[in-house]
Enzyme design. Structure first.
Site, PDB file in Angstrom:
ATOM      1  NE  ARG A  50      -2.769   1.066   3.633  1.00 38.14           N
ATOM      2  CZ  ARG A  50      -3.749   1.086   4.603  1.00 38.14           C
ATOM      3  NH1 ARG A  50      -4.833   1.343   4.168  1.00 38.14           N
ATOM      4  NH2 ARG A  50      -3.239   1.140   5.919  1.00 38.14           N
ATOM      5  CD  GLU A  67      -8.919   4.793   2.834  1.00 31.13           C
ATOM      6  OE1 GLU A  67      -8.823   4.180   3.679  1.00 31.13           O
ATOM      7  OE2 GLU A  67      -7.975   4.986   2.038  1.00 31.13           O
ATOM      8  CG  ASP A 123      -8.948   6.991   6.659  1.00 29.80           C
ATOM      9  OD1 ASP A 123      -8.725   8.121   7.037  1.00 29.80           O
ATOM     10  OD2 ASP A 123      -7.946   6.175   6.420  1.00 29.80           O
ATOM     11  CG  ASP A 126      -5.116   2.769  11.214  1.00 32.94           C
ATOM     12  OD1 ASP A 126      -6.092   3.472  11.723  1.00 32.94           O
ATOM     13  OD2 ASP A 126      -5.062   1.937  10.405  1.00 32.94           O
TER      14      ASP A 126
END
Length: 743
Positions: free
Chosen positions: A345, A440, A468, A639
């Site tokens: 990613r 997202e 997100d 995160d």
């Protein structure tokens, strides 16, 4: 003013490049790819010249759209009329026309992506041990996963204990696994509980039972192969829903010697794919951090990454797992990979990276650098020697790059162009680089079909990112009114429509067989019994993969893929009516007048504590993802996406007077002491106190809330990067000052 700790730079053409970054490319990444250094650097210079201005334009468009939305919501506070709201979104270009029906045209996709539904791991690429464990999580011990977690009850003497083997719990594990085998691989007669041996006779698996009877598999096609002699194999390989199950037979093993059939363990083929993350789960803020991360990706693509683990006074070296070897019913040898298919990613379009400065002295878009460097490193896998083909990551000849945080089809089209240009620079065939799209951001989910159309020749993955997506939901509607609290957010109309729409669009565009449809992370890594009860819902909702936080969780989540035929479920869902766009666009607004002071205070303290608990590790220790105790001391995976929710929610409540700045500052001071106490056992922890206001982490947490409305799309990266770099510079200054003084 230039920092005294500024990295050394070299001029390459019109670029200014940090020496460490240049040395990594020239001395480590390029050798073995067939690409000469001058060719690479000319290509990078051209990429930046062409694409950096377009990247900036797209970011400006984000800001312009947000300003227009903010202005409209201030004029029309509260939940808007759906017709008027959609008209606005269409007028300002937030909503775009949907393309005509199309089918995904992606080719050269590995079966782990296209054919077999299975769990997916996501791990920070900056930790070599985590990366190796995740790469090797294609196979997991079901015995270990059940014995060492809360997956099974601990009553009646079946406690987990200190990690040593508990025979009482062991018998409970064996009973559970035998029930799984009976359900998944039923016998023509009897039960796997009664098995005394497994042998291969006349090309068929024979199960010998305790009463001296013999049985076969009800479905003989579920037998895949054996390892070792036919009359007393070392392993029996079964297959169900495309996933393999390996019965390890060893009558000399402490478990196998007491088992009537000699089964010492049962290994499940689990995480078929793993995302190595350069984004939300890492804290890479300078050239040193990025080179460290890229070096791990290089080690994985070359196959030579190792890590040393120290445990119990001994050292162990971790390396990538070798293939597993079997023979089929006809005696023909074959192998199965020992590793997950590795995806990487990249970062999104937002951040800039001063590891490379352009001709005008401006930092390059970090996403552009990520795309070029991770693709360059991927060539090492594509060019693997013929004798090493069994060790290739992608046997289909693709490089899989997941692209996050894109807002709408224009940004996806830009990413597609960027991948085109990277392929040209590196001499790769068109569409060698495959794109995974994280669904997202609100503008992406509202225009998902148009987004997929822009990447239709290289798409391999879509994934709903509830965290997100929630952060962007709050920021997009910041001026409309106060939003609901975090617990209530999961029950708002938009979230169900969002999750359903992702599947509906993916199925309509022909993703099954060519691309994954993914669902989000299980965020409580210690509560796996609860995961076993709940996460099956992701498959029932239409996912072909879903995220897990550890190899053990992947092994347990695999049980769901045996219980649910994911492809059959997708075929059922393809017949339903598509999710409502109006529901997806329903704002999650609340009426705080009914809330008690205690409820407000609890939500404030809960969010502040999670913000501080995550940010202190990010800024002081460079840890981008970790299990952070919440206010009730339940460990939760945190995160930047979870941080975005908490900070944006409190910024929203500040904006609408649900909270005061004084209340926020008071909570920050009180929760700083709580976080310090929770981390007291960590010798590497740098406390927020006794004067938290002097801590870079405390300042970052404060700004994320108090300045949350001003952050682009509510993202946390700009502030985190700034304070992490400030902390690193201060520590270097203190270290150098001590060294100078002692000299």
């Amino acid at each position: 003013m230039t920092s005294p700790y500024a990295a050394a730079r070299v001029a390459i053409g019109q670029l200014s490049v940090v020496s460490e970054w240049r040395d990594f490319i020239d001395r480590e990444a390029l050798p073995g790819t067939g690409i000469a250094a001058p060719e690479f650097w000319r290509g990078l210079e051209q990429l930046i010249a062409e694409l950096a201005p377009r990247n900036r334009t797209l970011l400006d468009q984000r800001d312009e759209l947000q300003e227009r939305l903010d202005r409209w919501h201030r004029q029309h506070p509260g939940r808007p009329d759906p017709t008027a709201y959609r008209r606005l979104l269409e007028q300002i270009g937030y909503l775009v026309p949907s393309p005509a029906p199309f089918t995904l045209g992606t080719h050269h996709i590995d079966p782990e992506v296209g054919d077999v539904p299975a769990p997916q791991l996501v791990v920070p690429i900056t930790n070599a041990r985590y990366a190796l464990n995740a790469a090797n999580a294609r196979w997991g011990s079901l015995y270990d996963a059940l014995h060492g977690t809360d997956a099974l009850p601990e009553d009646g003497g079946a406690q987990r204990g200190d990690g040593s083997y508990n025979p009482v719990r062991g018998q409970r594990v064996i009973a559970y696994v035998r029930a799984f085998l009976d359900q998944t691989f039923p016998l023509t007669d009897g039960s796997h509980r009664d098995a005394t041996a497994y042998t291969l006779r006349d090309g068929a698996l024979t199960i010998h039972l305790a009463d001296k009877a013999q049985a076969g598999l009800t479905n003989p096609a579920q037998f895949a192969g054996i390892a070792g002699p036919a009359d007393h194999p070392d392993a029996v390989l079964l297959r169900h829903h495309g996933l393999h199950v390996h019965l390890k037979i060893d009558r000399d093993h402490p478990i196998g010697r007491d088992d009537p059939a000699g089964i010492a363990d049962v290994h499940l083929e689990a995480a078929l794919t793993t995302i190595l993350d350069l984004e939300d789960s890492v804290a890479c803020v300078d050239a040193n951090d990025k080179v460290h991360a890229y070096r791990h990706w290089l080690g994985l693509m070359r196959g030579d990454l190792t890590a040393t683990l120290h445990k119990g006074g001994r050292s162990y070296e971790r390396r990538l797992a070798a293939p597993r070897h079997y023979r089929d019913a006809e005696g023909k040898a074959f192998s199965l990979s020992g590793r997950a298919l590795l995806l990487v990613r990249n970062v999104g379009h937002l951040m800039l990276d001063d590891s490379v400065l352009d001709a005008h002295g401006e930092p390059a878009p970090e996403g552009l650098l990520d795309a070029l460097v991770t693709a360059l490193i991927g060539i090492h896998d594509l060019r693997r020697a013929p004798q090493d083909q069994a060790l290739r990551n992608s046997r289909a000849g693709s490089i899989y790059l997941v692209k996050p945080k894109m807002h709408g089809p224009q940004e996806v089209a830009f990413a597609n162009t960027m991948f085109d240009r990277v392929e040209d620079v590196l001499g790769l065939d068109r569409y060698t680089l495959k794109m995974g799209i994280m669904d997202e951001e609100r503008r992406t989910s509202a225009n998902l079909k148009a987004c997929l159309y822009e990447a239709r020749h290289r798409l391999f993955f879509i994934n709903t990112g509830f965290l997100d997506r929630t952060g962007d939901e709050i920021h997009t509607s910041m001026e409309a009114g106060p939003v609901v609290d975090k617990a209530a957010m999961k029950h708002e109309p938009w979230i169900g429509a969002y999750e359903d729409s992702n599947v509906d669009v993916g199925l309509a565009c022909g993703l099954p067989g060519r691309a994954q449809i993914g669902k989000g992370m299980w965020a409580m890594p210690d509560l796996l019994a609860q995961m076993l009860k709940e996460k099956i819902g992701h498959l029932e909702a239409g996912a072909s993969t879903a995220w897990v936080p550890s190899p053990t969780a992947a092994t347990l989540h695999t049980l769901h893929y045996h219980r649910v035929d994911a492809r059959a479920r997708q075929a059922q869902l393809a017949k339903r009516a598509p999710a409502s766009l109006d529901r997806l666009l329903t704002l999650p607004l609340a009426d705080p007048s009914s809330w008690s002071d205690a409820r407000r205070q609890r939500e404030l303290d809960d969010n502040v504590q999670s913000i501080l608990g995550y940010v202190v590790r990010w800024v002081h220790q460079g840890i981008g993802c970790s299990k952070v105790p919440d206010i009730d001391n339940v460990g939760r995976m945190e995160d930047r996406a979870t941080l975005r929710i908490a900070s944006q929610l409190l910024a929203n409540w500040l904006r609408h007077g649900v909270l005061s700045e004084a209340e926020v500052r008071d909570s920050l001071r009180r929760m700083a002491a709580v976080v310090d106490e929770q981390n007291a056992g960590d010798r590497t922890y740098v406390p927020l106190g006794p004067e938290p206001i002097e801590s870079e982490a405390f300042q970052a947490a404060s700004d994320l809330i108090l300045l949350g409305r001003e952050q682009p799309n509510g993202y946390t990266e700009p502030l985190l990067h700034s304070y992490r770099r400030a902390f690193k510079e201060r520590v270097r200054g203190e270290r150098d000052g001590v060294a100078t003084g002692s000299a």
